[in-house]
Design an enzyme around this catalytic site. Structure first.
Site, PDB file in Angstrom:
ATOM      1  N   GLU A  76      -9.578  -0.673  13.289  1.00 38.35           N
ATOM      2  CA  GLU A  76     -10.102  -1.606  12.281  1.00 38.35           C
ATOM      3  C   GLU A  76      -9.060  -2.687  12.028  1.00 38.35           C
ATOM      4  O   GLU A  76      -7.932  -2.383  11.658  1.00 38.35           O
ATOM      5  CB  GLU A  76     -10.374  -0.834  10.985  1.00 38.35           C
ATOM      6  CG  GLU A  76     -10.824  -1.725   9.848  1.00 38.35           C
ATOM      7  CD  GLU A  76     -10.520  -1.126   8.481  1.00 38.35           C
ATOM      8  OE1 GLU A  76     -10.762   0.080   8.277  1.00 38.35           O
ATOM      9  OE2 GLU A  76     -10.025  -1.888   7.623  1.00 38.35           O
ATOM     10  N   GLU A  93       0.415   4.148   0.750  1.00 37.04           N
ATOM     11  CA  GLU A  93      -0.248   5.209   1.515  1.00 37.04           C
ATOM     12  C   GLU A  93       0.816   6.035   2.220  1.00 37.04           C
ATOM     13  O   GLU A  93       1.773   5.489   2.746  1.00 37.04           O
ATOM     14  CB  GLU A  93      -1.189   4.592   2.557  1.00 37.04           C
ATOM     15  CG  GLU A  93      -2.298   3.773   1.938  1.00 37.04           C
ATOM     16  CD  GLU A  93      -2.954   2.804   2.932  1.00 37.04           C
ATOM     17  OE1 GLU A  93      -2.459   2.677   4.068  1.00 37.04           O
ATOM     18  OE2 GLU A  93      -3.938   2.167   2.539  1.00 37.04           O
ATOM     19  N   ARG A 152       0.844  -1.201   0.000  1.00 41.50           N
ATOM     20  CA  ARG A 152       0.000   0.000   0.000  1.00 41.50           C
ATOM     21  C   ARG A 152       0.879   1.251   0.000  1.00 41.50           C
ATOM     22  O   ARG A 152       1.610   1.487   0.968  1.00 41.50           O
ATOM     23  CB  ARG A 152      -0.887   0.015   1.243  1.00 41.50           C
ATOM     24  CG  ARG A 152      -1.749  -1.243   1.407  1.00 41.50           C
ATOM     25  CD  ARG A 152      -3.106  -1.050   0.790  1.00 41.50           C
ATOM     26  NE  ARG A 152      -3.808  -2.306   0.611  1.00 41.50           N
ATOM     27  CZ  ARG A 152      -4.990  -2.583   1.169  1.00 41.50           C
ATOM     28  NH1 ARG A 152      -5.576  -1.710   1.946  1.00 41.50           N
ATOM     29  NH2 ARG A 152      -5.589  -3.733   0.894  1.00 41.50           N
ATOM     30  N   ARG A 195      -2.189  -5.637  12.386  1.00 39.83           N
ATOM     31  CA  ARG A 195      -3.156  -4.897  13.226  1.00 39.83           C
ATOM     32  C   ARG A 195      -3.684  -5.784  14.356  1.00 39.83           C
ATOM     33  O   ARG A 195      -3.868  -5.323  15.481  1.00 39.83           O
ATOM     34  CB  ARG A 195      -4.341  -4.438  12.366  1.00 39.83           C
ATOM     35  CG  ARG A 195      -3.998  -3.346  11.384  1.00 39.83           C
ATOM     36  CD  ARG A 195      -4.436  -1.985  11.905  1.00 39.83           C
ATOM     37  NE  ARG A 195      -4.103  -0.927  10.970  1.00 39.83           N
ATOM     38  CZ  ARG A 195      -4.970  -0.351  10.160  1.00 39.83           C
ATOM     39  NH1 ARG A 195      -6.243  -0.732  10.152  1.00 39.83           N
ATOM     40  NH2 ARG A 195      -4.591   0.618   9.356  1.00 39.83           N
ATOM     41  N   ARG A 252      -0.501   2.810  13.312  1.00 38.00           N
ATOM     42  CA  ARG A 252      -1.297   1.688  12.812  1.00 38.00           C
ATOM     43  C   ARG A 252      -1.169   1.422  11.305  1.00 38.00           C
ATOM     44  O   ARG A 252      -1.887   0.600  10.769  1.00 38.00           O
ATOM     45  CB  ARG A 252      -2.765   1.909  13.166  1.00 38.00           C
ATOM     46  CG  ARG A 252      -3.304   3.248  12.667  1.00 38.00           C
ATOM     47  CD  ARG A 252      -4.787   3.371  12.840  1.00 38.00           C
ATOM     48  NE  ARG A 252      -5.183   3.634  14.214  1.00 38.00           N
ATOM     49  CZ  ARG A 252      -6.448   3.669  14.633  1.00 38.00           C
ATOM     50  NH1 ARG A 252      -7.411   3.416  13.797  1.00 38.00           N
ATOM     51  NH2 ARG A 252      -6.749   3.947  15.875  1.00 38.00           N
ATOM     52  N   HIS A 253      -0.308   2.171  10.611  1.00 32.20           N
ATOM     53  CA  HIS A 253      -0.178   1.976   9.162  1.00 32.20           C
ATOM     54  C   HIS A 253       1.229   1.542   8.764  1.00 32.20           C
ATOM     55  O   HIS A 253       2.210   2.061   9.273  1.00 32.20           O
ATOM     56  CB  HIS A 253      -0.487   3.266   8.403  1.00 32.20           C
ATOM     57  CG  HIS A 253      -1.936   3.585   8.353  1.00 32.20           C
ATOM     58  ND1 HIS A 253      -2.531   4.403   9.265  1.00 32.20           N
ATOM     59  CD2 HIS A 253      -2.916   3.164   7.510  1.00 32.20           C
ATOM     60  CE1 HIS A 253      -3.823   4.489   8.995  1.00 32.20           C
ATOM     61  NE2 HIS A 253      -4.086   3.739   7.937  1.00 32.20           N
ATOM     62  N   SER A 281     -11.808  -5.841   7.114  1.00 32.80           N
ATOM     63  CA  SER A 281     -13.007  -5.354   6.444  1.00 32.80           C
ATOM     64  C   SER A 281     -13.383  -6.362   5.367  1.00 32.80           C
ATOM     65  O   SER A 281     -12.550  -7.117   4.876  1.00 32.80           O
ATOM     66  CB  SER A 281     -12.800  -3.957   5.883  1.00 32.80           C
ATOM     67  OG  SER A 281     -11.953  -3.996   4.786  1.00 32.80           O
TER      68      SER A 281
HETATM   69  P1  AMO Z   1      -8.784  -3.202   3.398  1.00 31.41           P
HETATM   70  O1  AMO Z   1      -8.121  -2.282   2.460  1.00 31.41           O
HETATM   71  O2  AMO Z   1      -9.721  -2.608   4.405  1.00 31.41           O
HETATM   72  O3  AMO Z   1      -9.664  -4.276   2.616  1.00 31.41           O
HETATM   73  O4  AMO Z   1      -7.689  -4.067   4.154  1.00 31.41           O
HETATM   74  C1  AMO Z   1      -8.039  -5.119   5.007  1.00 31.41           C
HETATM   75  C2  AMO Z   1      -7.286  -5.033   6.326  1.00 31.41           C
HETATM   76  O5  AMO Z   1      -5.895  -4.956   6.101  1.00 31.41           O
HETATM   77  C3  AMO Z   1      -5.267  -4.143   7.073  1.00 31.41           C
HETATM   78  N1  AMO Z   1      -4.614  -2.994   6.426  1.00 31.41           N
HETATM   79  C4  AMO Z   1      -3.543  -2.351   6.920  1.00 31.41           C
HETATM   80  N2  AMO Z   1      -2.810  -2.567   8.028  1.00 31.41           N
HETATM   81  C5  AMO Z   1      -1.761  -1.765   8.260  1.00 31.41           C
HETATM   82  N3  AMO Z   1      -1.375  -0.752   7.433  1.00 31.41           N
HETATM   83  C6  AMO Z   1      -2.073  -0.492   6.299  1.00 31.41           C
HETATM   84  N4  AMO Z   1      -1.662   0.465   5.476  1.00 31.41           N
HETATM   85  C7  AMO Z   1      -3.221  -1.316   5.996  1.00 31.41           C
HETATM   86  N5  AMO Z   1      -4.099  -1.384   4.989  1.00 31.41           N
HETATM   87  C8  AMO Z   1      -4.934  -2.397   5.263  1.00 31.41           C
HETATM   88  C9  AMO Z   1      -6.374  -3.669   7.996  1.00 31.41           C
HETATM   89  C10 AMO Z   1      -7.607  -3.786   7.136  1.00 31.41           C
HETATM   90  O6  AMO Z   1      -8.775  -3.951   7.886  1.00 31.41           O
HETATM   91  N6  AMO Z   1     -10.015  -6.290  -0.394  1.00 31.41           N
HETATM   92  C11 AMO Z   1     -10.435  -5.789   0.899  1.00 31.41           C
HETATM   93  C12 AMO Z   1     -10.818  -6.916   1.834  1.00 31.41           C
HETATM   94  C13 AMO Z   1     -12.068  -7.652   1.418  1.00 31.41           C
HETATM   95  O7  AMO Z   1     -13.115  -7.001   1.225  1.00 31.41           O
HETATM   96  O8  AMO Z   1     -11.999  -8.896   1.299  1.00 31.41           O
HETATM   97  C14 AMO Z   1      -9.278  -4.979   1.520  1.00 31.41           C
HETATM   98  O9  AMO Z   1      -8.130  -5.066   1.150  1.00 31.41           O
HETATM   99  O10 AMO Z   1      -6.452  -4.573   9.090  1.00 31.41           O
END
Ligand code: AMO
Length: 433
Positions: free
Chosen positions: A357, A215, A213, A408, A221-222, A360
């Site tokens: 979170e 981001e 990602r 997480r 938490r990221h 999801s």
């Molecule tokens: P989403 O983007 O919400 O959903 O990601 C799912 C879970 O992955 C973790 N997560 C992260 N943890 C730490 N740093 C980050 N940058 C980060 N991004 C995501 C979180 C989050 O809840 N395709 C959908 C899932 C689905 O619908 O099946 C998806 O990727 O715990």
């Protein structure tokens, strides 16, 4: 070469000869008496050398050995109330396998604290601290349990490509890479691939996976490289089937973590196992709860970090709830593949753990025409998704799934920042080690 781990040297082995391998954790010199604490993967054991009893060469070696050198010790097990675990080894042989440089980049005995950057820069050594390695033993235990659990539920483990041609979760968070003469990206998620498998007859799949990602967050938490358990299952009635699978899996993971007694003792931490079923709150209910606390979120917007935290605190303090679902998110905040629930809402959910979170998911659209319409409404080009859309024209069952962030989960289980629970984390500023 290895014959015993420290944990295997018990009182029953009194007067037996054992061989141990490990690192020089500490040394103490009382003149005629020299102590050396040997550390291995299981713990510590005291080596006691006495002038007149132990060979002079061993006494000299103990004198000159640097901390963190790798050694092999052969000796007799002796009971001693004053030693840790009530026993010690009287050495008859000491082999220096590989000497360590000094000074050390970090204090492994945890008497001196180091900042997070120094620790991560020297992670190999940071991991020698029992408090740090316990985190990763516990992490390994919950991942293993998840695999076992899901296999027991009829899921097969898949492995989706990590080099992809188009985005699944929206285009802005992708890392571009050069792939010969083409543009390509690191995969944000196995989303489109796991959905394609729902049309393949392999109708329950999961993956222990990595999300990349791009981001630009710099938070507790990221991360930019994330570990997750990603799952998809077909022939569902609604997103409720998915939530039930997720809540059972997560409670299994928490149960497993709570049974890692030695690790939790080292970490001086306790884990509470939540009761099933978990509470479900709709997005609208959450907005109302937050509004009552003076936190107004305009309908349709994501619940921001502050809102998530506040909600977590509220539910924990007022209702004793740590793990809960937020359901029925506004459709406009969700990716194109999400199944709508009427005009405004979606069949999607988040799972939150103490205000963060952790997962999801939801039900997906399985009708081809509907999916094309939604891709267009997201201002994306259906042509870019041809390989994915094709699967929806030849018999696609109703399906759904979730992504569960392992990093997480670990941070919330142990109440630690995310970088503590990832061996070699990747954030905006860190690309090594
Ligand atoms: P989403 O983007 O919400 O959903 O990601 C799912 C879970 O992955 C973790 N997560 C992260 N943890 C730490 N740093 C980050 N940058 C980060 N991004 C995501 C979180 C989050 O809840 N395709 C959908 C899932 C689905 O619908 O099946 C998806 O990727 O715990």
């Amino acid at each position: 070469m290895r014959s015993h781990y420290s944990s295997q040297v018990t009182h029953e082995l009194e007067d037996e000869i054992v061989i141990l391998c490990g690192w020089v954790h500490e040394k103490r010199d009382l003149g005629n008496l020299k102590f050396l604490v040997l550390r291995d993967r299981e713990g510590f054991i005291q080596i006691t050398a006495k002038k007149g009893v132990t060979g002079d060469d061993i006494l000299e070696d103990i004198n000159s050995l640097s901390k963190e050198s790798v050694i092999q010790v052969k000796g007799k097990v002796k009971l001693n109330n004053k030693a840790p675990n009530g026993l010690e080894i009287n050495p008859s042989n000491l082999k220096v396998i590989n000497e360590s440089n000094s000074p050390l980049p970090l204090d492994v005995t945890q008497k001196v604290d180091s900042d997070m950057d120094t620790r991560l820069n020297n992670r190999f050594m940071d991991l020698r601290k029992p408090g740090v390695s316990s985190i990763f033993r516990l992490r390994s235990a919950i991942i293993n349990r998840s695999r076992e659990y899901l296999k027991g539920e009829g899921f097969i483990e898949m492995c989706s490509p990590k080099i992809i041609a188009s985005a699944s979760e929206g285009g802005t968070d992708l890392f571009p890479i050069s792939y010969f003469d083409k543009e390509a990206f690191l995969a944000q998620s196995p989303q489109l691939y796991k959905q394609m498998l729902m049309g393949s007859g392999l109708d329950r799949v999961f993956e222990t996976t990595t999300y990349f990602r791009a981001e630009e967050h710099d938070t507790r938490r990221h991360l930019n490289e994330v570990s997750a358990i990603d799952l998809e299952m077909a022939f569902i009635e609604s997103e409720e089937d998915i939530m039930q699978m997720l809540e059972r899996l997560v409670v299994e993971m928490i149960k497993t973590a709570s049974s890692c007694k030695k690790e939790l003792e080292t970490l001086e931490w306790e884990i509470k196992v939540p009761q099933l079923p978990l509470k479900r709150f709709t997005y609208d209910e959450c907005l109302n709860l937050l509004a009552k606390e003076g936190k107004e979120i305009p309908w349709g917007e994501d619940i921001d970090t502050e809102g998530e935290k506040l909600l977590g605190k509220l539910l924990q303090e007022k209702q004793g709830i740590e793990l809960y679902f937020i359901t029925k998110y506004p459709l406009k905040s969700k990716p194109f593949y999400t199944m709508p629930d009427g005009e405004k809402y979606s069949r999607s959910f988040d799972l939150c753990f103490k205000g963060v979170e952790v997962s999801s998911g939801g039900q997906r659209i399985h009708s081809h025409n509907h999916l094309v319409k939604r891709i267009e409404q997201h201002n994306l080009e259906p042509e870019n998704f041809e390989y994915y859309l094709k699967c929806f024209q030849y018999g696609m069952p109703p399906h759904g799934g979730f992504g569960l962030g392992v990093d997480r989960m670990m941070m919330q289980l142990l109440d630690l920042p995310i970088k503590e629970v990832v061996m070699f984390p990747r954030d905006r500023h860190r690309l090594t080690p």
